[in-house]
Scaffold this motif. Structure first.
Motif, mmCIF file in Angstrom:
data_model
loop_
_atom_site.group_PDB
_atom_site.id
_atom_site.type_symbol
_atom_site.label_atom_id
_atom_site.label_comp_id
_atom_site.label_asym_id
_atom_site.label_seq_id
_atom_site.Cartn_x
_atom_site.Cartn_y
_atom_site.Cartn_z
ATOM 1 N N GLY A 81 0.788 -1.223 0.000
ATOM 2 C CA GLY A 81 0.000 0.000 0.000
ATOM 3 C C GLY A 81 0.817 1.269 0.000
ATOM 4 O O GLY A 81 0.270 2.365 0.036
ATOM 5 N N LEU A 82 2.142 1.165 -0.066
ATOM 6 C CA LEU A 82 3.006 2.342 -0.024
ATOM 7 C C LEU A 82 3.775 2.567 -1.318
ATOM 8 O O LEU A 82 4.419 3.594 -1.477
ATOM 9 N N SER A 83 3.734 1.605 -2.232
ATOM 10 C CA SER A 83 4.493 1.721 -3.479
ATOM 11 C C SER A 83 3.588 1.517 -4.684
ATOM 12 O O SER A 83 2.680 0.691 -4.660
ATOM 13 N N TRP A 84 3.855 2.281 -5.725
ATOM 14 C CA TRP A 84 3.135 2.177 -6.993
ATOM 15 C C TRP A 84 4.151 1.785 -8.062
ATOM 16 O O TRP A 84 5.282 2.260 -8.047
ATOM 17 N N VAL A 85 3.743 0.929 -8.997
ATOM 18 C CA VAL A 85 4.650 0.426 -10.023
ATOM 19 C C VAL A 85 4.265 1.034 -11.368
ATOM 20 O O VAL A 85 3.097 1.020 -11.769
ATOM 21 N N HIS A 94 10.278 -1.786 -15.207
ATOM 22 C CA HIS A 94 9.333 -1.441 -14.162
ATOM 23 C C HIS A 94 10.043 -0.640 -13.084
ATOM 24 O O HIS A 94 11.133 -1.000 -12.656
ATOM 25 N N LEU A 95 9.406 0.454 -12.655
ATOM 26 C CA LEU A 95 9.961 1.321 -11.635
ATOM 27 C C LEU A 95 8.967 1.423 -10.482
ATOM 28 O O LEU A 95 7.802 1.736 -10.699
ATOM 29 N N SER A 96 9.442 1.170 -9.279
ATOM 30 C CA SER A 96 8.593 1.259 -8.095
ATOM 31 C C SER A 96 8.808 2.627 -7.452
ATOM 32 O O SER A 96 9.934 3.070 -7.265
ATOM 33 N N VAL A 97 7.691 3.304 -7.125
ATOM 34 C CA VAL A 97 7.752 4.656 -6.568
ATOM 35 C C VAL A 97 7.004 4.680 -5.243
ATOM 36 O O VAL A 97 5.875 4.191 -5.151
#
Length: 191
Positions: A81-85, A94-97
């Motif tokens: 719930g804290l990271s968006w891909v 793919h980059l995780s933000v």
């Protein structure tokens, strides 16, 4: 890295101040009748998103920050719930933000929406969404028909889960245009 003097900075330059990246939003060169010339800058802290003004001597120098902006597509939210891909449109990487780098854009993200991502030394520091997007109304708050004296708008839930106020004529299944900067209804969309 290039070296810039404050007197030659332009709007849009990304510079390093105390080893942190900033974007120049406004520049004013001042040459007083007496004393040394100076430059007043309006800057955006690219790590925190905050705006502020700062004054420098015209001879102060800055390094150009290694900033790149890439086009990405939002894929999914991690289970924590804290990271968006996101996926880079050119390389398909793919980059995780982390949520703090979205600066409120998480309220408007849905599958396959195109965004721009700012990278500093190839690390994501900012995700920007389009200023205007079209979203479907998923659920509508019940309102009393004809009661326009007390309420001229109603609350709706969008497909992203965000709730906003819209005019009374908006129904479930309608597509509406939203200003993502202010989070307000603009108009009904034809999709």
């Amino acid at each position: 890295m290039s070296l810039y003097f404050s007197g030659s900075l332009k709007i849009g330059n990304k510079i390093l101040i105390t080893k942190k990246p900033y974007e120049v939003l406004h520049r004013e060169f001042v040459k007083p009748g007496k004393g040394q010339a100076f430059v007043r800058l309006k800057l955006r802290d690219l790590l925190k998103g905050k705006l502020f003004f700062k004054t420098f001597k015209s001879t102060d120098s800055f390094l150009l920050a290694d900033i790149t902006v890439i086009d990405v597509i939002y894929l999914y939210k991690e289970t924590d719930g804290l990271s968006w891909v996101f996926m880079n449109k050119k390389t398909f990487n793919h980059l995780s933000v982390h949520k703090e780098k979205l600066f409120g854009a998480d309220k408007w993200l849905f599958n396959n929406i195109q965004c721009s991502m700012t990278l500093w030394n190839n690390i994501p520091i900012l995700v920007r969404i389009s200023n205007f997007i079209d979203l479907e109304v998923q659920d509508v708050e019940l309102s009393v028909k004809g009661d326009t004296i007390n309420f001229s708008s109603k609350l709706v839930k969008l497909v992203t889960g965000t709730k906003i106020r819209v005019p009374l004529f908006i129904q479930k299944g309608d597509f509406i245009k939203i200003d993502t900067r202010q989070g307000i209804y603009i108009s009904r969309s034809v999709v």
